[in-house]
Structure formats: structure tokens, C-alpha cells
Design an enzyme around this catalytic site. Sequence first.
Site, PDB file in Angstrom:
ATOM      1  N   HIS A  84       0.878  -1.229  -0.093  1.00  0.00           N
ATOM      2  CA  HIS A  84       0.016   0.148   0.125  1.00  0.00           C
ATOM      3  C   HIS A  84       0.963   1.484  -0.161  1.00  0.00           C
ATOM      4  O   HIS A  84       0.296   2.382  -0.049  1.00  0.00           O
ATOM      5  CB  HIS A  84      -1.079   0.201   1.044  1.00  0.00           C
ATOM      6  CG  HIS A  84      -0.347   0.107   2.412  1.00  0.00           C
ATOM      7  ND1 HIS A  84       0.373  -0.887   2.988  1.00  0.00           N
ATOM      8  CD2 HIS A  84      -0.098   1.378   3.305  1.00  0.00           C
ATOM      9  CE1 HIS A  84       0.839  -0.251   4.217  1.00  0.00           C
ATOM     10  NE2 HIS A  84       0.404   0.933   4.402  1.00  0.00           N
TER      11      HIS A  84
HETATM   12  C1  UD1 Z   1      -2.522   5.438   5.489  1.00  0.00           C
HETATM   13  C2  UD1 Z   1      -1.268   6.061   6.295  1.00  0.00           C
HETATM   14  C3  UD1 Z   1       0.025   5.215   6.085  1.00  0.00           C
HETATM   15  C4  UD1 Z   1      -0.520   3.757   6.834  1.00  0.00           C
HETATM   16  C5  UD1 Z   1      -1.788   3.274   6.251  1.00  0.00           C
HETATM   17  C6  UD1 Z   1      -2.258   2.130   6.841  1.00  0.00           C
HETATM   18  C7  UD1 Z   1      -0.894   8.568   5.856  1.00  0.00           C
HETATM   19  C8  UD1 Z   1      -0.188   9.699   5.355  1.00  0.00           C
HETATM   20  N1  UD1 Z   1      -0.920   7.233   5.544  1.00  0.00           N
HETATM   21  O1  UD1 Z   1      -1.984   5.452   4.239  1.00  0.00           O
HETATM   22  O2  UD1 Z   1       1.019   5.774   6.939  1.00  0.00           O
HETATM   23  O3  UD1 Z   1       0.735   2.762   6.577  1.00  0.00           O
HETATM   24  O4  UD1 Z   1      -2.865   4.469   6.371  1.00  0.00           O
HETATM   25  O5  UD1 Z   1      -2.958   1.267   6.022  1.00  0.00           O
HETATM   26  O6  UD1 Z   1      -1.554   8.772   6.989  1.00  0.00           O
HETATM   27  N2  UD1 Z   1      -9.406   3.926   1.420  1.00  0.00           N
HETATM   28  C9  UD1 Z   1     -10.373   3.100   1.325  1.00  0.00           C
HETATM   29  N3  UD1 Z   1     -11.104   3.077   2.405  1.00  0.00           N
HETATM   30  C10 UD1 Z   1     -10.668   3.178   3.648  1.00  0.00           C
HETATM   31  C11 UD1 Z   1      -9.585   4.142   3.664  1.00  0.00           C
HETATM   32  C12 UD1 Z   1      -8.902   4.424   2.623  1.00  0.00           C
HETATM   33  O7  UD1 Z   1     -11.126   2.959   0.225  1.00  0.00           O
HETATM   34  O8  UD1 Z   1     -11.432   2.938   4.583  1.00  0.00           O
HETATM   35  C13 UD1 Z   1      -8.685   4.306   0.031  1.00  0.00           C
HETATM   36  C14 UD1 Z   1      -9.259   5.710  -0.556  1.00  0.00           C
HETATM   37  O9  UD1 Z   1      -9.321   5.552  -1.878  1.00  0.00           O
HETATM   38  C15 UD1 Z   1      -8.244   6.741   0.026  1.00  0.00           C
HETATM   39  C16 UD1 Z   1      -6.900   5.690  -0.063  1.00  0.00           C
HETATM   40  O10 UD1 Z   1      -7.406   4.496   0.277  1.00  0.00           O
HETATM   41  O11 UD1 Z   1      -7.664   7.689  -0.753  1.00  0.00           O
HETATM   42  C17 UD1 Z   1      -5.824   6.139   0.915  1.00  0.00           C
HETATM   43  O12 UD1 Z   1      -6.082   6.213   2.018  1.00  0.00           O
HETATM   44  P1  UD1 Z   1      -5.516   7.260   3.148  1.00  0.00           P
HETATM   45  O13 UD1 Z   1      -6.000   7.106   4.568  1.00  0.00           O
HETATM   46  O14 UD1 Z   1      -5.188   8.791   2.735  1.00  0.00           O
HETATM   47  O15 UD1 Z   1      -4.305   6.717   3.057  1.00  0.00           O
HETATM   48  P2  UD1 Z   1      -3.340   5.190   3.239  1.00  0.00           P
HETATM   49  O16 UD1 Z   1      -2.597   4.869   1.665  1.00  0.00           O
HETATM   50  O17 UD1 Z   1      -4.262   4.276   3.654  1.00  0.00           O
HETATM   51  N1  UDP Z   2      -3.814  -6.246   8.742  1.00  0.00           N
HETATM   52  C1  UDP Z   2      -4.902  -6.747   8.782  1.00  0.00           C
HETATM   53  N2  UDP Z   2      -5.414  -7.054   7.584  1.00  0.00           N
HETATM   54  C2  UDP Z   2      -4.645  -7.203   6.282  1.00  0.00           C
HETATM   55  C3  UDP Z   2      -3.627  -6.354   6.365  1.00  0.00           C
HETATM   56  C4  UDP Z   2      -3.030  -6.109   7.679  1.00  0.00           C
HETATM   57  O1  UDP Z   2      -5.484  -6.956   9.977  1.00  0.00           O
HETATM   58  O2  UDP Z   2      -5.461  -7.339   5.443  1.00  0.00           O
HETATM   59  C5  UDP Z   2      -2.993  -5.706  10.123  1.00  0.00           C
HETATM   60  C6  UDP Z   2      -1.653  -6.203  10.262  1.00  0.00           C
HETATM   61  O3  UDP Z   2      -1.425  -7.182  11.223  1.00  0.00           O
HETATM   62  C7  UDP Z   2      -1.093  -5.041  11.340  1.00  0.00           C
HETATM   63  C8  UDP Z   2      -1.648  -3.793  10.555  1.00  0.00           C
HETATM   64  O4  UDP Z   2      -2.880  -4.318   9.759  1.00  0.00           O
HETATM   65  O5  UDP Z   2      -1.622  -5.207  12.498  1.00  0.00           O
HETATM   66  C9  UDP Z   2      -0.808  -3.117   9.742  1.00  0.00           C
HETATM   67  O6  UDP Z   2      -1.409  -2.137   9.102  1.00  0.00           O
HETATM   68  P1  UDP Z   2      -0.851  -1.615   7.704  1.00  0.00           P
HETATM   69  O7  UDP Z   2       0.019  -2.209   6.939  1.00  0.00           O
HETATM   70  O8  UDP Z   2      -2.094  -0.990   6.915  1.00  0.00           O
HETATM   71  O9  UDP Z   2      -0.132  -0.054   7.928  1.00  0.00           O
HETATM   72  P2  UDP Z   2       1.305   0.052   8.305  1.00  0.00           P
HETATM   73  O10 UDP Z   2       1.923  -0.779   9.557  1.00  0.00           O
HETATM   74  O11 UDP Z   2       2.130  -0.152   7.071  1.00  0.00           O
HETATM   75  O12 UDP Z   2       1.394   1.497   8.786  1.00  0.00           O
END
Ligand code: UD1
Ligand code: UDP
Length: 364
Positions: free
Chosen positions: A206
Site C-alpha cells: 500500500h
Molecule cells: C495511511 C497512512 C499510512 C498507513 C496506512 C495504513 C498517511 C499519510 N498514511 O495510508 O501511513 O501505513 O494508512 O493502512 O496517513 N481508502 C478506502 N477505504 C478506507 C480508507 C482508505 O477505500 O477505509 C482508500 C481511499 O481511496 C484513499 C486511499 O485508500 O484515498 C488512501 O487512504 P489514506 O488514509 O489517505 O492513506 P493510506 O494509503 O491508507
Molecule cells: N492487517 C490486517 N489485515 C490485512 C492487512 C494488515 O489486519 O489485510 C494488520 C496487520 O496485521 C497489522 C496492521 O494491519 O496489525 C498493519 O497495517 P498497515 O499495513 O495497513 O499499516 P502500516 O503498519 O504499514 O502503517
Amino acid sequence: MSVNFVTHVTGARPNFPKAGPVIRALSALGIQQRLIHTGQHYDDKMSEIFFRELELPMPDQNLGVGSGKHGEQTARAMILLEEEFLANPPSLVIVYGDINSTVAASLVAAKLQIPVAHVEAGLRSFDRAMPEEVNRLVTDQLSDLLFATSPDAIAHLANEGVDADKIHFVGNPMIDTLLANLDKATLDLRSFDFAVPEKFAIVTLHRPSNVDDESLSREIVDALNEIAELIPLVVPLHPRGRAQLEALGFGKSENVHLVDPLGYLDFVTLMRNATAVITDSGGVQEETTILNVPCLTLRKNTERPITISHGTNRLVEPSDLVAEVNKVLFGKASDPIYPPLWDGHAGHRIAKVIAEFLPSLIED
Ligand code: UD1
Ligand code: UDP
């Protein structure tokens, strides 16, 4: 509500397993708490399922911030958090990790002169192209209590001039959650609503650096399609990268099981049973370290080098991925050395420091 309480701010998937142990340990000390969910993540599988499975209290407020560009999302969170902190002034704001909601809450609290505690302080990738690195730097400068998960984090904070009295080495609350849920994450692989192959590797992707850039995404998809010929892949895909990766042909092979994000217990069950994990997740690098499952991290750097020195993690370029998977499949596993204090008790250590910092929280 008494005037003496702490407010937790969470927003996205990785925050919830970090906050759970802290919330529970503070409750055990009788400390009153509010839980604010900014709503940065909002799909059930990115948010609410964690509250159910990890038995977290439901948020007192969900601010519904949602998705957006960085400035837009952070600003929305700031506006709504300011209203929340003014309406319900806490004695301390507790923030987690490195997401936009984390830096938003820290900025608002600091301007209102409310002390900030940062759980997972001091991690550094030294790569400011990574949005999280900017969030980490700012949050740590604004924090009054900095809870470090690894010794390298303490060194980074010291180098940035953070007063040693503010830094507390407490271990890793995300690992508290992992260890506390291992009994529940023994679900039968046959109970999944898709066919889990007997032997498989997991892929999660991601990071913008991997899924937003088309040429790099293409290189990754090509490498993964080649790996799928060696070992089937189970891919619970974050919503961020999905459209791009699918458009590049990912998920077409019958050996690539592309599914929606999984709930925590299903995901941990799969990790425990996986031959390898290919990821760009921060939390997954840590969890595989404790589960002793080989982790190949598709990144040029990591803010969690302890998962390499003390764990199963290796940084891998897309061009080396096939060779690295082959090493895992045909190589010998080494004995684990676990990072210090990743022992399931970080939440208690954090709560103890908070109680000492603000004795009035428990005197009332
Ligand atoms: C965010 C965090 C990242 C973290 C990740 C965990 C920031 C800058 N980034 O990234 O550090 O590792 O979360 O997963 O805060 N979306 C959905 N449904 C949701 C949420 C998001 O469809 O419930 C989609 C939307 O299209 C959105 C995109 O994901 O624009 C990105 O979501 P966003 O929260 O902005 O950043 P992440 O890439 O999820
Ligand atoms: N995780 C989850 N389901 C998934 C992928 C990840 O429950 O399909 C959990 C994972 O075990 C960990 C957390 O989500 O506890 C990590 O989140 P993510 O990778 O989105 O964010 P990051 O740690 O990179 O910020």
C-alpha cells in the site's frame, strides 16, 4: 466527566492494535479516557472490525474525516480535533504511529498547550519522500512523552535534541496485541471464505512509493506473477493500490488469490501459516519478526531496522524478489532473536509512565 482524563486519537488500521493495550492498561489504573477516531479509515475491514475483534471501546466520537490529499485530510482532522479538544479538554492527548491523523492531533494539542504522548516515537527511515517520515519528525518535536519501541529510536530522538527525560523505552504495544490474540488466531484455514492453498506466501502492498508509480507497480506485478508460479500468493489488498495493480494484470493468475483486506484475526492466522510474507507494511515487518515468518520488504529503507537485526525481515528490490523468495523456499531458517521488550507488556509500561507524569489522573 471529570476534568482529568486522557484522549486517544486514532485514525487508521495500524493505530488500533497499538492503542488497544494502552487503553486497557490505563483502564486498569482507573484513568478516565476518551477515544476519538478521526475516520481517516472508514471501511469496515480497515476500521470497525478491529474494534470488534480486539474488543476496543467504541470511539466517543468519529470525526468522519475520510480520504483526501495530504493537506486536505490533515486540515480536516485538525479543524475537528480542535473542536473536540476545546469541548472536552483532556490532560493529555495520546497519538499513535505516523499517519496524518497523528500529526494533526499533535499540532492541535500543542497549540492548545495540551501535553502530547507519542506511542512509537523516534522511528526514522531518513526518507522525507515518505509522508510518514514528515509526520514522525513533526509529532516527535511536539511531544512531551515519547514512547520508543526500539533502542535505535532513542538514539534518533537524542540526535534531534529531544530531552532524554521525555523518552521512555517501553517495548511495542502492537506486539502486545499480537501475543494477546494468538490463541484466537488459530482459526482453521478451511474456515476462510476463499480457498487458502496448503502452502502459500502473503502479499500486502500500500505504500505510495510502490502502488502509485506505474512503472514500479508494473515491475512489482511482473515479479509477483513469476513468484506465483513457485508458490501461490494470498493477497489481501489495501484499497489504495488495488485499481492500479489490477489494471496491470495482478490477480489474473489462478495462483494469485486477490481478496479484500482481512480482519486482524484472519490476517494473523494467515501470517502464522505462511511460508513467507512480501510486504511494504510497517506493522507487518514487526509481527513477522515475532511470528518468525520470513518477511521480504519491498522498500529501499525501513524505519524498523530492528526487524532486520533481530528478526526475519530483509529489504528487497523488485528486481531481486524472485531470487529472495527462492532463498526462503530452499534456504535454512535461522533461530530468532527477539527485539528487547517486545514481550507483551508495553501497554502497562506506557500506562505507568503516564500515571507518573500526571499523578492527578489517578488522585481524583
Ligand atoms: C495511511 C497512512 C499510512 C498507513 C496506512 C495504513 C498517511 C499519510 N498514511 O495510508 O501511513 O501505513 O494508512 O493502512 O496517513 N481508502 C478506502 N477505504 C478506507 C480508507 C482508505 O477505500 O477505509 C482508500 C481511499 O481511496 C484513499 C486511499 O485508500 O484515498 C488512501 O487512504 P489514506 O488514509 O489517505 O492513506 P493510506 O494509503 O491508507
Ligand atoms: N492487517 C490486517 N489485515 C490485512 C492487512 C494488515 O489486519 O489485510 C494488520 C496487520 O496485521 C497489522 C496492521 O494491519 O496489525 C498493519 O497495517 P498497515 O499495513 O495497513 O499499516 P502500516 O503498519 O504499514 O502503517
